[in-house]
Scaffold this motif. Structure first.
Motif, PDB file in Angstrom:
ATOM      1  N   LYS A  73      -9.745  -0.375  -1.457  1.00 50.74           N
ATOM      2  CA  LYS A  73      -9.487   0.756  -1.087  1.00 50.74           C
ATOM      3  C   LYS A  73      -9.186   1.877  -2.056  1.00 50.74           C
ATOM      4  O   LYS A  73      -9.777   2.572  -1.672  1.00 50.74           O
ATOM      5  N   GLU A  74      -8.946   1.383  -2.809  1.00 48.65           N
ATOM      6  CA  GLU A  74      -9.145   2.594  -4.091  1.00 48.65           C
ATOM      7  C   GLU A  74     -10.484   2.807  -4.582  1.00 48.65           C
ATOM      8  O   GLU A  74     -10.976   3.894  -4.716  1.00 48.65           O
ATOM      9  N   ARG A 108      -7.472  -5.968  -1.562  1.00 47.18           N
ATOM     10  CA  ARG A 108      -7.461  -5.057  -0.573  1.00 47.18           C
ATOM     11  C   ARG A 108      -7.210  -3.904  -1.603  1.00 47.18           C
ATOM     12  O   ARG A 108      -7.673  -2.637  -0.941  1.00 47.18           O
ATOM     13  N   GLU A 160       0.873  -1.148   0.011  1.00 45.84           N
ATOM     14  CA  GLU A 160      -0.352  -0.069  -0.214  1.00 45.84           C
ATOM     15  C   GLU A 160       0.755   1.139  -0.148  1.00 45.84           C
ATOM     16  O   GLU A 160       0.316   2.015  -0.553  1.00 45.84           O
ATOM     17  N   ARG A 163     -13.090   2.660  -3.150  1.00 44.66           N
ATOM     18  CA  ARG A 163     -13.806   3.198  -0.973  1.00 44.66           C
ATOM     19  C   ARG A 163     -13.282   4.678  -1.914  1.00 44.66           C
ATOM     20  O   ARG A 163     -14.622   5.189  -1.087  1.00 44.66           O
ATOM     21  N   ILE A 192     -12.741  -3.747   3.771  1.00 45.82           N
ATOM     22  CA  ILE A 192     -11.287  -4.043   3.528  1.00 45.82           C
ATOM     23  C   ILE A 192     -10.925  -4.904   4.135  1.00 45.82           C
ATOM     24  O   ILE A 192      -9.914  -4.771   5.309  1.00 45.82           O
TER      25      ILE A 192
END
Length: 205
Positions: A134-135, A130, A102, A137, A146
């Motif tokens: 996140k992206e 994952r 990340e 969202r 997540i």
């Protein structure tokens, strides 16, 4: 001058080895020269050495340490560094791989994001999911947990993102296919650049 010429010849040989899988004593000597030049601060040599060493089966502590030192050489191109840092994260800290990639992807230049994300995907598909969650969202498409799982919510959010980015024909092939990941990552990176207008999804994904 002659030494510099030998180093360049060695670098070119290792570059060819990266593509043609060459073997033999001459290559071993060339690799040593390229690694030495890279550790001496020559960024182009460090990049070539990184690509070669990470493609080998040697995962000893010494080999990984050498790659880590090469990755710290200033000036290594981001297109090489981002992918090699991800491979290093998998070898050095497999239990923290999800978290480390990340940070790596966050620092990756947009034009190199898709290749780096694809590298992460082939190492650990759940880690990629994952990142995708996140992206999506952040873009307003996904409102689930997540957790790195390819849930129904995740697939629905991905599909809506694909439709909005005119990628449906590719995404329809499946959420965990290499070509899908590459195109999704490329579209996400484009959004990070701000060159596309973000489409905010409807509630309920």
């Amino acid at each position: 001058m002659a030494e510099r010429g030998d180093q360049i010849a060695a670098r070119d040989l290792v570059v060819r080895a990266n593509w043609k899988r060459l073997r033999g004593p001459a290559l071993d000597t060339a690799v040593e020269q390229v690694v030495r030049a890279g550790l001496g601060g020559a960024a182009k040599f460090a990049a070539v050495a990184l690509v070669y060493l990470s493609s080998q089966s040697d995962r000893s502590e010494e080999a990984i340490h050498k790659r880590a030192m090469l990755a710290e050489v200033p000036g290594v191109p981001d297109r090489v560094l981002s992918q090699e840092l991800i491979r290093l994260a998998a070898d050095m800290h497999p239990n923290q791989f999800w978290l480390e990639i990340e940070e790596i992807l966050e620092d990756t230049q947009p034009e190199n994001y898709a290749k780096a994300a694809s590298t992460a995907f082939w190492i650990n598909k759940n880690a990629w999911v994952r990142i995708l969650q996140k992206e999506l969202r952040a873009l307003g498409y996904y409102r689930g947990r997540i957790d790195g799982r390819t849930t129904t919510r995740t697939i629905r959010a991905q599909n809506r993102f694909c439709r909005d980015r005119e990628l449906w024909s590719i995404c329809a092939a499946g959420p965990l296919r290499g070509v899908t990941v590459r195109k999704l990552a490329d579209a996400i990176a484009t959004g990070k650049c701000g060159s596309q207008t973000e489409n905010i999804a409807l509630p309920g994904s």
